[in-house]
Design a protein around this motif. Sequence first.
Motif, PDB file in Angstrom:
ATOM      1  N   GLU A  64       1.039 -10.986   2.535  1.00  0.00           N
ATOM      2  CA  GLU A  64       0.838 -11.856   3.690  1.00  0.00           C
ATOM      3  C   GLU A  64       0.919 -11.102   5.014  1.00  0.00           C
ATOM      4  O   GLU A  64       0.195 -11.419   5.958  1.00  0.00           O
ATOM      5  N   GLN A  65       1.771 -10.081   5.094  1.00  0.00           N
ATOM      6  CA  GLN A  65       1.973  -9.393   6.358  1.00  0.00           C
ATOM      7  C   GLN A  65       1.025  -8.207   6.553  1.00  0.00           C
ATOM      8  O   GLN A  65       0.830  -7.771   7.686  1.00  0.00           O
ATOM      9  N   VAL A  66       0.457  -7.697   5.478  1.00  0.00           N
ATOM     10  CA  VAL A  66      -0.380  -6.496   5.602  1.00  0.00           C
ATOM     11  C   VAL A  66      -1.818  -6.732   5.153  1.00  0.00           C
ATOM     12  O   VAL A  66      -2.761  -6.331   5.842  1.00  0.00           O
ATOM     13  N   PHE A  67      -2.017  -7.382   4.012  1.00  0.00           N
ATOM     14  CA  PHE A  67      -3.338  -7.403   3.401  1.00  0.00           C
ATOM     15  C   PHE A  67      -4.084  -8.733   3.485  1.00  0.00           C
ATOM     16  O   PHE A  67      -5.289  -8.763   3.210  1.00  0.00           O
ATOM     17  N   ALA A  68      -3.425  -9.813   3.819  1.00  0.00           N
ATOM     18  CA  ALA A  68      -4.072 -11.122   3.760  1.00  0.00           C
ATOM     19  C   ALA A  68      -5.291 -11.205   4.666  1.00  0.00           C
ATOM     20  O   ALA A  68      -6.262 -11.910   4.358  1.00  0.00           O
ATOM     21  N   SER A  69      -5.257 -10.491   5.794  1.00  0.00           N
ATOM     22  CA  SER A  69      -6.359 -10.571   6.753  1.00  0.00           C
ATOM     23  C   SER A  69      -7.513  -9.635   6.417  1.00  0.00           C
ATOM     24  O   SER A  69      -8.542  -9.657   7.088  1.00  0.00           O
ATOM     25  N   ALA A  70      -7.354  -8.805   5.368  1.00  0.00           N
ATOM     26  CA  ALA A  70      -8.413  -7.862   5.009  1.00  0.00           C
ATOM     27  C   ALA A  70      -9.589  -8.601   4.396  1.00  0.00           C
ATOM     28  O   ALA A  70      -9.420  -9.575   3.668  1.00  0.00           O
ATOM     29  N   SER A  71     -10.791  -8.125   4.692  1.00  0.00           N
ATOM     30  CA  SER A  71     -11.991  -8.758   4.143  1.00  0.00           C
ATOM     31  C   SER A  71     -12.104  -8.464   2.658  1.00  0.00           C
ATOM     32  O   SER A  71     -12.069  -7.304   2.248  1.00  0.00           O
ATOM     33  N   PRO A  72     -12.255  -9.493   1.806  1.00  0.00           N
ATOM     34  CA  PRO A  72     -12.385  -9.246   0.364  1.00  0.00           C
ATOM     35  C   PRO A  72     -13.685  -8.562  -0.007  1.00  0.00           C
ATOM     36  O   PRO A  72     -13.826  -8.067  -1.124  1.00  0.00           O
ATOM     37  N   SER A  73     -14.639  -8.505   0.928  1.00  0.00           N
ATOM     38  CA  SER A  73     -15.937  -7.902   0.616  1.00  0.00           C
ATOM     39  C   SER A  73     -16.074  -6.479   1.124  1.00  0.00           C
ATOM     40  O   SER A  73     -17.118  -5.865   0.962  1.00  0.00           O
ATOM     41  N   GLY A  74     -15.026  -5.950   1.731  1.00  0.00           N
ATOM     42  CA  GLY A  74     -15.116  -4.594   2.276  1.00  0.00           C
ATOM     43  C   GLY A  74     -13.862  -3.817   1.985  1.00  0.00           C
ATOM     44  O   GLY A  74     -12.925  -4.310   1.383  1.00  0.00           O
ATOM     45  N   THR A  75     -13.848  -2.563   2.398  1.00  0.00           N
ATOM     46  CA  THR A  75     -12.694  -1.703   2.173  1.00  0.00           C
ATOM     47  C   THR A  75     -12.094  -1.233   3.470  1.00  0.00           C
ATOM     48  O   THR A  75     -11.329  -0.289   3.503  1.00  0.00           O
ATOM     49  N   SER A  76     -12.433  -1.877   4.562  1.00  0.00           N
ATOM     50  CA  SER A  76     -11.850  -1.483   5.829  1.00  0.00           C
ATOM     51  C   SER A  76     -10.380  -1.840   5.846  1.00  0.00           C
ATOM     52  O   SER A  76      -9.963  -2.837   5.274  1.00  0.00           O
ATOM     53  N   ARG A  77      -9.585  -1.022   6.486  1.00  0.00           N
ATOM     54  CA  ARG A  77      -8.152  -1.213   6.470  1.00  0.00           C
ATOM     55  C   ARG A  77      -7.723  -2.311   7.444  1.00  0.00           C
ATOM     56  O   ARG A  77      -8.279  -2.411   8.530  1.00  0.00           O
ATOM     57  N   PRO A  78      -6.692  -3.081   7.051  1.00  0.00           N
ATOM     58  CA  PRO A  78      -6.152  -4.039   7.998  1.00  0.00           C
ATOM     59  C   PRO A  78      -5.592  -3.336   9.217  1.00  0.00           C
ATOM     60  O   PRO A  78      -5.150  -2.180   9.138  1.00  0.00           O
ATOM     61  N   ALA A  79      -5.616  -4.011  10.346  1.00  0.00           N
ATOM     62  CA  ALA A  79      -5.119  -3.407  11.579  1.00  0.00           C
ATOM     63  C   ALA A  79      -3.632  -3.118  11.449  1.00  0.00           C
ATOM     64  O   ALA A  79      -2.883  -3.889  10.856  1.00  0.00           O
ATOM     65  N   LEU A  80      -3.204  -1.991  11.988  1.00  0.00           N
ATOM     66  CA  LEU A  80      -1.798  -1.646  12.003  1.00  0.00           C
ATOM     67  C   LEU A  80      -1.058  -2.485  13.043  1.00  0.00           C
ATOM     68  O   LEU A  80      -1.652  -2.981  13.996  1.00  0.00           O
ATOM     69  N   ILE A  81       0.230  -2.569  12.840  1.00  0.00           N
ATOM     70  CA  ILE A  81       1.068  -3.300  13.802  1.00  0.00           C
ATOM     71  C   ILE A  81       1.176  -2.469  15.058  1.00  0.00           C
ATOM     72  O   ILE A  81       1.474  -1.278  15.017  1.00  0.00           O
ATOM     73  N   SER A  82       0.957  -3.085  16.189  1.00  0.00           N
ATOM     74  CA  SER A  82       0.995  -2.325  17.451  1.00  0.00           C
ATOM     75  C   SER A  82       2.387  -2.384  18.062  1.00  0.00           C
ATOM     76  O   SER A  82       3.200  -3.207  17.671  1.00  0.00           O
TER      77      SER A  82
END
Length: 258
Positions: free
Chosen positions: A240-258
């Motif tokens: 939920e905190q790292v991967f939930a926002s990642a697109s299931p159709s791509g391999t781009s990394r979720p944004a890091l915490i700023s």
Amino acid sequence: MNDDRTSCSLLVPYNRAAYNAQDSADRSSDACHGLQPTPMPPSPPLIICFGDSLTAGFQTATPQNPTGRETPYGDFLQERLGGWAMVRVSGICGELTGEMVLRFRQDVLAHNPAYVIILGGTNDLGWNAHPQEVMRNLVKLYEQALAASATPILVTVPSIRVEDTGDSPDARDWIAGHLARRHQLNGLIADYASRKGLPLIDLFAATADPATQQLAAVYSNDGLHLTTAGYRLLADLIYEQVFASASPSGTSRPALIS
């Protein structure tokens, strides 16, 4: 503190290099036969869960789990991720952070992970190591991952629980000392994550009894390791905190915490 490292297994990480090599060979064979290579989807990112018995998923045997079956949080994380990523577990029971440093390159970096979830330090603290000494080893792991273009996901160490201490001042002081060292180490981990803009999973806060700051009984049946519910909670937090926002159709990394 008991050394229980013989009770857990080390799972072999996924070999991305071999996967890509086989894919390249298949394409070359098609070309030799005059076939137009079909574009292949990119291989899924590799996530390695790295640590000690809390990563291996060790559980003390209970009537509900008489064999003490291991339930790694990595298995539950794989369920949440589906086919978007490959999750592999590399955990050794009883391992100290200094030992983790020694095997990190071979067991983790050699397999080119995109993410490394790092949870270590509980055993060091059990042997009364100073939090700053433990943190020096953890920083080596974090920095090596970053240098290899992998994103380290930092996890705080959970609390402990001691039953039936009575009114003994010595027992209260012992518990207070262990909790203080955990708070100090976790503060160092959180500060590093904040300065570097890295994901941080606060396992201590998620599994501690707010009233006592000890490890809640629902998440541990022995006061040190997690139950199935505890390991599943850790997987849910990471997802939920790292991967939930990642697109299931791509391999781009979720944004890091700023």
